[in-house]
Design a protein around this motif. Structure first.
Motif, PDB file in Angstrom:
ATOM      1  N   ASN A 273       0.860  -1.178   0.000  1.00  0.00           N
ATOM      2  CA  ASN A 273       0.000   0.000   0.000  1.00  0.00           C
ATOM      3  C   ASN A 273       0.897   1.229   0.000  1.00  0.00           C
ATOM      4  N   THR A 274       1.066   1.811  -1.171  1.00  0.00           N
ATOM      5  CA  THR A 274       2.038   2.885  -1.348  1.00  0.00           C
ATOM      6  C   THR A 274       1.329   4.151  -1.785  1.00  0.00           C
ATOM      7  N   GLN A 275       1.807   5.261  -1.271  1.00  0.00           N
ATOM      8  CA  GLN A 275       1.271   6.540  -1.713  1.00  0.00           C
ATOM      9  C   GLN A 275       2.078   7.030  -2.901  1.00  0.00           C
ATOM     10  N   SER A 276       1.375   7.361  -3.965  1.00  0.00           N
ATOM     11  CA  SER A 276       2.039   7.913  -5.148  1.00  0.00           C
ATOM     12  C   SER A 276       2.201   9.419  -4.989  1.00  0.00           C
ATOM     13  N   ASP A 277       3.072   9.986  -5.806  1.00  0.00           N
ATOM     14  CA  ASP A 277       3.344  11.428  -5.795  1.00  0.00           C
ATOM     15  C   ASP A 277       3.852  11.909  -4.434  1.00  0.00           C
ATOM     16  N   THR A 278       4.733  11.145  -3.829  1.00  0.00           N
ATOM     17  CA  THR A 278       5.281  11.553  -2.540  1.00  0.00           C
ATOM     18  C   THR A 278       6.704  12.059  -2.711  1.00  0.00           C
ATOM     19  N   MET A 328      -4.511  12.958  -1.934  1.00  0.00           N
ATOM     20  CA  MET A 328      -3.490  12.007  -1.513  1.00  0.00           C
ATOM     21  C   MET A 328      -3.874  10.640  -2.082  1.00  0.00           C
ATOM     22  N   LYS A 329      -2.983  10.043  -2.879  1.00  0.00           N
ATOM     23  CA  LYS A 329      -3.300   8.845  -3.648  1.00  0.00           C
ATOM     24  C   LYS A 329      -2.566   7.635  -3.061  1.00  0.00           C
ATOM     25  N   PHE A 330      -3.316   6.564  -2.859  1.00  0.00           N
ATOM     26  CA  PHE A 330      -2.747   5.305  -2.367  1.00  0.00           C
ATOM     27  C   PHE A 330      -3.085   4.199  -3.372  1.00  0.00           C
ATOM     28  N   MET A 331      -2.098   3.348  -3.661  1.00  0.00           N
ATOM     29  CA  MET A 331      -2.314   2.315  -4.663  1.00  0.00           C
ATOM     30  C   MET A 331      -1.422   1.118  -4.371  1.00  0.00           C
ATOM     31  N   VAL A 332      -1.693   0.009  -5.036  1.00  0.00           N
ATOM     32  CA  VAL A 332      -0.891  -1.208  -4.966  1.00  0.00           C
ATOM     33  C   VAL A 332      -0.161  -1.350  -6.297  1.00  0.00           C
ATOM     34  N   TRP A 333       1.165  -1.270  -6.258  1.00  0.00           N
ATOM     35  CA  TRP A 333       1.945  -1.274  -7.492  1.00  0.00           C
ATOM     36  C   TRP A 333       2.056  -2.665  -8.122  1.00  0.00           C
ATOM     37  N   SER A 334       2.241  -3.675  -7.305  1.00  0.00           N
ATOM     38  CA  SER A 334       2.675  -4.977  -7.832  1.00  0.00           C
ATOM     39  C   SER A 334       1.539  -5.898  -8.249  1.00  0.00           C
ATOM     40  N   GLU A 376      -1.372  -3.213 -20.340  1.00  0.00           N
ATOM     41  CA  GLU A 376      -0.324  -3.867 -19.567  1.00  0.00           C
ATOM     42  C   GLU A 376      -0.764  -4.224 -18.154  1.00  0.00           C
ATOM     43  N   TYR A 377      -1.567  -3.382 -17.506  1.00  0.00           N
ATOM     44  CA  TYR A 377      -1.916  -3.620 -16.110  1.00  0.00           C
ATOM     45  C   TYR A 377      -3.230  -2.916 -15.799  1.00  0.00           C
ATOM     46  N   SER A 378      -3.783  -3.292 -14.666  1.00  0.00           N
ATOM     47  CA  SER A 378      -4.987  -2.641 -14.151  1.00  0.00           C
ATOM     48  C   SER A 378      -4.905  -2.662 -12.623  1.00  0.00           C
ATOM     49  N   PHE A 379      -5.330  -1.580 -11.994  1.00  0.00           N
ATOM     50  CA  PHE A 379      -5.202  -1.489 -10.540  1.00  0.00           C
ATOM     51  C   PHE A 379      -6.233  -0.500 -10.008  1.00  0.00           C
ATOM     52  N   ASP A 380      -6.441  -0.614  -8.693  1.00  0.00           N
ATOM     53  CA  ASP A 380      -7.302   0.325  -7.981  1.00  0.00           C
ATOM     54  C   ASP A 380      -6.436   1.405  -7.332  1.00  0.00           C
ATOM     55  N   GLU A 381      -7.018   2.570  -7.169  1.00  0.00           N
ATOM     56  CA  GLU A 381      -6.326   3.676  -6.506  1.00  0.00           C
ATOM     57  C   GLU A 381      -7.327   4.420  -5.630  1.00  0.00           C
ATOM     58  N   VAL A 382      -6.950   4.616  -4.361  1.00  0.00           N
ATOM     59  CA  VAL A 382      -7.799   5.311  -3.403  1.00  0.00           C
ATOM     60  C   VAL A 382      -7.321   6.752  -3.285  1.00  0.00           C
ATOM     61  N   PHE A 383      -8.271   7.679  -3.413  1.00  0.00           N
ATOM     62  CA  PHE A 383      -7.972   9.100  -3.306  1.00  0.00           C
ATOM     63  C   PHE A 383      -8.593   9.644  -2.016  1.00  0.00           C
ATOM     64  N   PHE A 384      -7.787  10.357  -1.239  1.00  0.00           N
ATOM     65  CA  PHE A 384      -8.292  11.126  -0.105  1.00  0.00           C
ATOM     66  C   PHE A 384      -8.128  12.610  -0.439  1.00  0.00           C
ATOM     67  N   TYR A 385      -9.237  13.328  -0.451  1.00  0.00           N
ATOM     68  CA  TYR A 385      -9.224  14.752  -0.796  1.00  0.00           C
ATOM     69  C   TYR A 385      -9.312  15.577   0.490  1.00  0.00           C
ATOM     70  N   MET A 386      -8.295  16.392   0.713  1.00  0.00           N
ATOM     71  CA  MET A 386      -8.255  17.248   1.894  1.00  0.00           C
ATOM     72  C   MET A 386      -8.551  18.691   1.471  1.00  0.00           C
ATOM     73  N   CYS A 387      -9.625  19.246   2.029  1.00  0.00           N
ATOM     74  CA  CYS A 387      -9.978  20.641   1.770  1.00  0.00           C
ATOM     75  C   CYS A 387      -9.261  21.517   2.791  1.00  0.00           C
ATOM     76  N   LEU A 388      -8.424  22.411   2.309  1.00  0.00           N
ATOM     77  CA  LEU A 388      -7.591  23.244   3.168  1.00  0.00           C
ATOM     78  C   LEU A 388      -7.940  24.711   2.954  1.00  0.00           C
ATOM     79  N   LYS A 389      -8.048  25.433   4.041  1.00  0.00           N
ATOM     80  CA  LYS A 389      -8.318  26.870   3.996  1.00  0.00           C
ATOM     81  C   LYS A 389      -7.182  27.591   4.695  1.00  0.00           C
TER      82      LYS A 389
END
Length: 525
Positions: A273-278, A328-334, A376-389
């Motif tokens: 379970n890895t976060q992308s764009d870190t 914030m994006k979390f996905m399974v690479w392998s 080549e591949y298919s995967f799920d990706e979980v997005f958490f959206y943080m609203c910041l003020k």
């Protein structure tokens, strides 16, 4: 082993292979640990630099519920003199136990560290110089009577002092976080700026000595003169991973009613379970200290505490009144999605506990699950959206208000009296001095902004204020000088003001300045 809840860095000073455990005959075990913990706590800066802070350090056991592992606390012979730094003095340490009823129940031991700031640096570098500058400036401005000879000179003295205060304000802004609590020291410097602004306003508005009396006393005066110069970084802290492995299920009735057990992190398969764009992703808890809770139905549960720095695009057009949405994006690479599928849930989120930065306020957190497919591949990706003020109070009090007051008083001082040969150059110097002050404020703005293609609203506001002062200097340079005539003295004052070009330049530039100010504040919600 208890772990800190809000720790950013958790490092053991003594390596594991050098640690020893003391075991007593009654089964009590004792382990002495020396740990470096870098934690985050909220600061109340209302009384800065004479503030006192209470910073809680919370320790908990992630893997066990409170009825399985209970915690106690004790403070033995803590010498406060060894815990202080040059900037802070530790005055007291207390402890307590708090119960957290989240998705699972656990105890947390809370140590509250009472801190007192050492204010000597700010007292001698900011407070005393500001006080001395205000006293000397007001004394110099009002010690002698105001005449047409020294009016511009006194205004130059006032605006020169304002430039010095802007430099001090820059020092204050560099030592403060941009929180919603504007500090006492900031108000002190701003009030000092306001006092000098009022002094300059009074010098501009009060009438000069009667011209006839000055002509009668001109010889005496001449003889006396001969005998006598202002990350885009988001941190994510804790997440609960839960997955199911049917190979690890059992029937509780066959094993004495046991419906869950704990195993070491390295004893079971852990889903990737890895976060992308870190930019940075560090586990606060070392892997050899992690435990996994396994339920009878094959469900596994593990609490992870991770320090993450991620980069998300910022829209700075409305800075400092902007609101950002950071994903914030979390996905399974392998693994493909049919091998490991992902779900998400936000069961409990206390914004006051996890928001962290005083510069931002977390207003909402939402989630989304997206499926990506390619040849080549298919995967799920979980997005958490943080609203910041963003909290804009720092920029309002340090940049916006001083810029508006400075622009208003400068235009007022330049165009209040007609230009003549005596004050022509002095008025231009007055405008240029104010431009230097606004340039210092522009430097504060530039230091807090990334160099993006979207120029911020605050930058436009300061640039427009600069343009207004440039126009004032330009009009003074091109406009014809006023030649005093005897018949003008017989006309009413209001008629002479209306017929003078100074009046219309004053109205036009002050109107532009006021519209610029109101337009900027209209974005403050």
């Amino acid at each position: 082993m208890p772990k800190p809840i809000r720790g950013r860095t958790f490092t053991d000073i003594v390596p594991d292979y050098k640690k020893t455990v003391k075991i007593y005959a009654n089964g009590t075990l004792r382990l002495m640990e020396k740990t470096y913990v870098d934690t985050v706590c909220s600061l109340m800066l209302n009384h800065f630099p004479f503030d006192r802070q209470v910073c809680p350090m919370k320790f908990m056991v992630y893997s066990y519920d409170f009825w399985e592992v209970s915690m106690t606390w004790q403070i033995n012979d803590f010498q406060l003199k060894y815990s202080s730094t040059g900037n802070w003095e530790v005055t007291n340490i207390t402890g307590g136990i708090q119960f957290f009823p989240e998705t699972f129940s656990f105890d947390a031991v809370i140590f509250e560290v009472s801190l007192k700031r050492q204010p000597e640096f700010y007292f001698f570098v900011i407070i005393i110089p500001t006080f001395s500058l205000c006293i000397l400036s007001t004394t110099g401005l009002f010690w002698t009577a105001l005449t047409d000879r020294n009016q511009i000179d006194k205004q130059m003295l006032g605006f020169g002092s304002l430039v010095s205060l802007m430099v001090i304000l820059d020092i204050v802004s560099g030592n403060l976080p941009k929180t919603s609590h504007f500090p006492l020291l900031g108000f002190y410097v701003l009030i000092s700026v306001f006092i000098l602004c009022i002094s300059c306003f009074v010098l501009t508005a009060i009438p000069l000595k009667n011209e006839k009396k000055k002509k009668e006393n001109q010889k005496e005066i001449d003889e006396k003169d001969k005998k006598e110069l202002i990350d885009s970084k988001i941190r994510f802290w804790k997440r609960l991973l839960r997955w199911q492995d049917i190979r690890l299920s059992w029937r509780p009735e066959l094993f004495g009613g046991i419906n869950h057990i704990w195993v070491a992190y390295t004893s079971v398969w852990i889903p990737e379970n890895t976060q992308s764009d870190t930019v940075t992703m560090n586990d606060i808890i070392p892997y050899y200290k992690k435990t996994v809770k396994i339920y009878a139905n094959g469900t596994l549960q593990m609490m992870e505490k991770t320090y993450v720095e991620t980069v998300c695009p910022l829209n700075l057009q409305k800075f400092p009144f902007d609101e950002q949405l950071c994903a914030m994006k979390f996905m399974v690479w392998s693994y493909d999605f049919y091998e490991v599928s992902m779900t998400y849930g936000i069961n409990y989120f206390d914004y006051s506990l996890y928001s962290g930065s005083g510069n931002w306020k977390v207003t909402n957190v939402t989630g989304d699950l997206q499926h990506f497919t390619s040849p080549e591949y298919s995967f799920d990706e979980v997005f958490f959206y943080m609203c910041l003020k963003r909290e804009p109070q720092f920029y309002v009090f340090v940049i916006i208000f001083p810029t508006f007051i400075l622009s208003t008083l400068t235009v007022f001082g330049i165009f209040w009296t007609p230009s003549n040969k005596k004050n022509y150059v002095d008025k231009i110097i007055l405008g240029q001095t104010s431009l230097i002050s606004i340039t210092l404020l522009l430097d504060i703005v530039a230091a807090d902004l990334p160099q993006t293609k979207q120029f911020p609203l605050l930058g436009f506001y300061v640039l427009i204020s600069t343009l207004i002062l440039c126009l004032a200097c330009f009009f003074v340079t091109l406009a014809p000088l006023k030649v005093e005539k005897k018949e003008d003295e017989l006309k009413p004052l209001w008629l002479r003001i209306i017929k003078c070009w100074n009046f219309w330049f004053q109205i036009t530039l002050q109107l532009l300045n006021f519209i610029n100010f109101i337009f900027l504040l209209s974005f403050w919600k």
